[in-house]
Structures are given as C-alpha cells and as structure tokens.
Design an enzyme around this catalytic site. Structure first.
Site, mmCIF file in Angstrom:
data_model
loop_
_atom_site.group_PDB
_atom_site.id
_atom_site.type_symbol
_atom_site.label_atom_id
_atom_site.label_comp_id
_atom_site.label_asym_id
_atom_site.label_seq_id
_atom_site.Cartn_x
_atom_site.Cartn_y
_atom_site.Cartn_z
ATOM 1 N N ILE A 28 -1.121 10.634 -6.750
ATOM 2 C CA ILE A 28 -1.015 11.996 -6.235
ATOM 3 C C ILE A 28 -0.352 11.945 -4.864
ATOM 4 O O ILE A 28 0.681 12.551 -4.630
ATOM 5 C CB ILE A 28 -2.390 12.675 -6.170
ATOM 6 C CG1 ILE A 28 -2.990 12.767 -7.565
ATOM 7 C CG2 ILE A 28 -2.253 14.078 -5.566
ATOM 8 C CD1 ILE A 28 -4.401 13.289 -7.609
ATOM 9 N N THR A 29 -0.920 11.162 -3.961
ATOM 10 C CA THR A 29 -0.305 10.995 -2.640
ATOM 11 C C THR A 29 0.060 9.543 -2.352
ATOM 12 O O THR A 29 0.609 9.245 -1.300
ATOM 13 C CB THR A 29 -1.260 11.501 -1.535
ATOM 14 O OG1 THR A 29 -2.477 10.747 -1.592
ATOM 15 C CG2 THR A 29 -1.578 12.968 -1.719
ATOM 16 N N ASP A 79 -11.072 15.214 2.906
ATOM 17 C CA ASP A 79 -11.735 14.030 2.367
ATOM 18 C C ASP A 79 -13.206 14.352 2.182
ATOM 19 O O ASP A 79 -13.956 14.439 3.154
ATOM 20 C CB ASP A 79 -11.562 12.853 3.324
ATOM 21 C CG ASP A 79 -12.131 11.562 2.760
ATOM 22 O OD1 ASP A 79 -12.365 11.502 1.540
ATOM 23 O OD2 ASP A 79 -12.345 10.619 3.550
ATOM 24 N N LYS A 120 -8.773 4.009 3.201
ATOM 25 C CA LYS A 120 -9.500 5.273 3.057
ATOM 26 C C LYS A 120 -10.899 5.167 3.646
ATOM 27 O O LYS A 120 -11.380 6.085 4.317
ATOM 28 C CB LYS A 120 -9.584 5.664 1.580
ATOM 29 C CG LYS A 120 -10.318 6.978 1.333
ATOM 30 C CD LYS A 120 -10.417 7.306 -0.144
ATOM 31 C CE LYS A 120 -9.077 7.642 -0.742
ATOM 32 N NZ LYS A 120 -9.193 8.095 -2.151
#
Length: 505
Positions: free
Chosen positions: A208-209, A267, A299
């Site tokens: 997605i990213t 997030d 992340k």
C-alpha cells in the site's frame, strides 16, 4: 413506479480511479439531482437490472456529461458490473444508524461487541462514506482501543467475511507487522514448514505504502490471484500456498479500513491487531507467529511498544480461539539485498537454491521463524526447530516444495530486473553506521516499485561494514529513465540517510 421511472440516467465509464470508493458523477442541473435534491457528497443508491450499490455523488458543472448521463468511477463500475449506456436508477439512502456508535467513541464511550458488530457490518456493506470511515478510523487511532475493544472489533471483522475450516489442526501461519524493507521471509518459511509436513495456507497483502508486499514479490514468480476454491485446491495438494488475500476476500471490512488508515497516515495499534488477527482467524489458522521488527526507523521503534503490541495480539488471539506468539527481531536496517518485488524474489530464490551469494541475514531470519513454527506445530522438539529448518533448506526439500507450490498456483517464472541502473558508491573511507529504512523504501518507490515489479533498490552493504572510496553502497533499478531520474533527485536531496563514519582502514 412512475417516480422510479423518472429517476434514471444512462451510465458512462469515465476512467477515474477513486481507489475503493464508489463515486457517481452527475450534472448539477440534471433532472435527477434537481428532483431528488442530491448535492455533492450525497450518498445515493444506484440500481441497475443486475446490481445495486451505494455511491458518493460528485457534481459536474462544465458539461462533459450530458443531462441524460451519469459517470461512474472505476470502483463503482466494477461493483455494478456496468455496461456503457446501461440504465441506472437513483434514490436516497437511509441514515446509517451505526454512526451513533462512532460519535459515541469520539466522545469517549467504549466499543461493545454489539456496537462493533453494527459498525463493521455497515462498513462491509458499503454504507459508510469515506468521510464517515475517516471518523471511525480517527476515533480508534493511537491507543484509543483497550484490549476488549480490540477483541470486539476483531470478532466483528471476522463475522462479515468468509472463514475457512480446513477440518484439521494445526494450521500454521506467520505475519510481520512491517516497516522493514526487504524482510520477505514468508515464501522461504512456507516452503520449509510445508516441506516438513505441516499445513500453512498463507494469504498475504500487496503493498500500500511500501515498495513491495509479499503478494507483489510472489507474483513475480507465480500467480497469486487465487479464488477461494483454487486456494483450497493448492493447499490440499501441496500443504500450503502464498496467495493474495484480496482475491479470496477473507476480511472485506479490513480492506476498507486499511485504505483509510493509509490515506490519513494514522498508526492505530488496535486496528493493526484487529486487521492481522481477523485475517488469520478467517484463514482458518490455529497457530500464528508474529514477527515484530524493532528499530528507530522501523514501524515499531521501541521494545515497550513491541511488548504492548504483542500483548494485544496474544489476548485477541486467545479471545478468538487461536494461539498467537510474538518474536522480536532486529529492525535497524533492511533485510537481504533487494527492495522491490523482483529484487526480493531474486533473494528468496538464492536462499532456497542454497547459492553462495544468498543474503545471510534473510536466510537466518527465515530459519529462525520457520524453526519456531516447526516447534509450535509439534514436528520439532523445543530448541531443535532451527536445526530441522536448516536441514530442510540445505537438503533442497524446501526448494522442491516451493516449486511445487508455484506450479500448483499456475506455474513458476523467473523474476527479471529493470534495465536502467545507477550505482551509488562511497565517497569516503569508513564504516556504515546508519541506514534509514523509510528513506530506502521511498527511494525504491520513486524508482517505480511496486507498480513496476522489476524496479527497486539493491543494497550492497550492512551496518558495521567497512567501505573504501568508490565501493558500491547500493544500486537503483528502474524501468524508465524518468523514474530513475526521480529517484536520483530524491537521493541528492537526502544525502545523510545512509551514513558512513570516517575511519582509517
């Protein structure tokens, strides 16, 4: 009936990508908008003789649609299975009652199982506009969901999708929370685990990213768009698969929420947990190993956050009847060498083929994860899993199984790399002291990955490695000169994201 007959327009495909949101384009002064009082962002029901959907209205004022036409975005066109010139009828939709639960959550009320069920059912039914979806995602962002709310949301997401029952146990699975370029262990792990006799039906996501998702990488070697029936057939035949989760629609509400989270760049640990566990439960998994890389540009940036995330995963899994275990791994730098679908596939094949140039960190990480799954699955004693995994890899059994899975999914093909390449070299003598994972990922995306599967970044160094002037640090691959130029412009604008501490050699 007379009112229905008045409210029709002829459909036109206009080729606008609104991602997953169905959008209908109507002239502001057309008879339907005027008679029904439709405004920009109105939610309307669009009905043909075949199907019915709910879409968001965008109004046109410059005449590129006639008074008798309504344009459909690509998403709306697919959902309606429409044809050019087909007649469609338009009507108001009912208010979405479950939005009261979203407003309640915004003001501090807790999600119950009942309220979570209602919200998720309406989301999966396409009743929420993107604005309403954004409100729900925001209400749940950060740490705003406690463990019971996360479990309720996860259960609700499972209920609106399909759930596979394999009729046996254990069913193994793994997941990485992401944020680490090149960490493409899944195909290796699936090959080892299934070669040892365990079942591992793996559904994976597309990027997605990021510059590649597991499904993108696998697709450079074999088809991944499997129907549920095809997926079951592959698993029955070979014990495992590596399929794109979107093609089997196991958690449709999650696919919608992920799109909104990415657009908002929010997030949410609660929705991350619900996303992961709902898909594992839906896939029929009984034992799941979660890889949580920790690093300052990954992340998950701290051991404290990693432990909290793992606790949520374990608690939610237990509530929904599956065993979840977390493994904390090093997230300080990219894994392997390739970042981008074909480059990552090349690394995977090098490991499976036991080639001397195979990335050692990718191999060892995959062996650690596979070894623990073998222990959890009962085919290796505690502490002996990695040795069993290594034996399976080095004997060639894992490669044989991987090729069999590829053939069962539609046939293996060798990945190829993009033709345009630029090699970045060290401008000083020293030691590689820092690599920004987010920078590396963006560089690969600017080069064209994952939309161009053969594009990306090939890393040649690791943290702590000594380099000399002119020694290659990484290579950028692109399909077109323009994409390579974009990546090089970004590289020039960010000179300190891969640092070398000067040191005498």
């Amino acid at each position: 009936m007379q009112q229905r007959e008045l409210n029709y327009l002829f459909l036109k495909r206009i080729g606008i990508n609104t991602h997953q949101e169905p959008v209908v384009y109507m002239r502001q002064d057309c008879h339907v908008c005027r008679s029904e009082g439709f405004n920009a962002h109105s939610r309307v029901r669009v009905t043909t003789n075949k199907r019915s959907i709910i879409a968001t209205v965008n109004q046109v004022t410059d005449g590129w649609l006639s008074h008798q036409e309504a344009g459909l975005s690509d998403a709306a066109w697919r959902l309606l299975d429409a044809e050019d010139g087909e007649v469609a009828y338009f009507s108001h939709t009912k208010a979405v009652d479950s939005m009261s639960h979203v407003r309640g959550k915004l003001y501090g009320a807790a999600l119950t199982q009942e309220s979570a069920d209602e919200v998720v059912r309406d989301i999966a039914g396409g009743l929420y506009s993107d604005v309403q979806l954004a409100a729900f995602v925001t209400a749940c962002a950060g740490s705003r969901l406690n463990q019971d709310e996360v479990a309720a949301l996860t259960s609700a997401m499972v209920k609106v999708g399909q759930r596979i029952d394999w009729g046996t146990s254990p069913i193994m699975d793994k997941h990485c929370v992401g944020g680490l370029p090149g960490n493409r262990t899944t195909p290796i792990v699936v090959a080892i685990v299934t070669a040892c006799g365990l079942r591992m039906p793996k559904t994976s996501s597309r990027a997605i990213t990021s510059p590649a998702g597991t499904a993108d990488t696998m697709e450079t070697m074999a088809p991944v768009n499997l129907s549920l029936a095809q997926m079951k057939q592959v698993v029955e035949q070979e014990g495992g698969c590596i399929a794109w989760g979107g093609s089997v629609s196991l958690s449709p509400a999650d696919d919608v929420l992920i799109r909104i989270e990415r657009a908002l760049d929010l997030d949410s640990e609660g929705q991350l947990v619900a996303s992961v566990i709902s898909k594992k439960v839906a896939a029929g998994s009984t034992h799941v190993l979660i890889d949580i890389p920790i690093g300052m540009t990954a992340k998950v940036r701290s051991p404290e956050y990693a432990e909290r995330l793992a606790s949520h995963m374990r608690y939610t899994g237990e509530k929904l009847g599956i065993q979840v275990e977390a493994m904390f791994t090093d997230g300080a730098q990219p894994v392997g060498r390739g970042i981008g679908p074909a480059l990552e596939a090349r690394d995977i094949l090098a490991v499976l083929r036991n080639q001397a140039e195979a990335p050692a960190d990718l191999r060892e990480r995959a062996l650690t994860l596979a070894g623990r799954l073998l222990e959890i699955g009962g085919v290796a004693s505690h502490g002996a899993g990695v040795a069993r995994a290594r034996e399976t890899l080095e004997s060639g059994a894992a490669l044989t199984k991987f090729m069999a899975i590829c053939e069962a999914q539609g046939g293996f093909h060798e990945p190829t790399l993009a033709p345009h390449c630029y090699e970045a070299t060290a401008d000083r003598v020293g030691v590689v002291s820092f690599v920004n994972n987010r920078f590396v990922a963006k560089l690969a995306k600017l080069a064209g990955a994952p939309s161009n599967p053969s594009a990306g970044v090939d890393f040649h160094v690791k943290l702590g490695q000594k380099v000399r002037v002119g020694e290659p640090l990484f290579s950028i691959y692109a399909e077109a000169p323009g994409e390579l130029a974009y990546a090089l412009d970004f590289l020039r604008d960010h000179p300190n994201e891969i640092r070398i501490e000067e040191e005498s050699l």
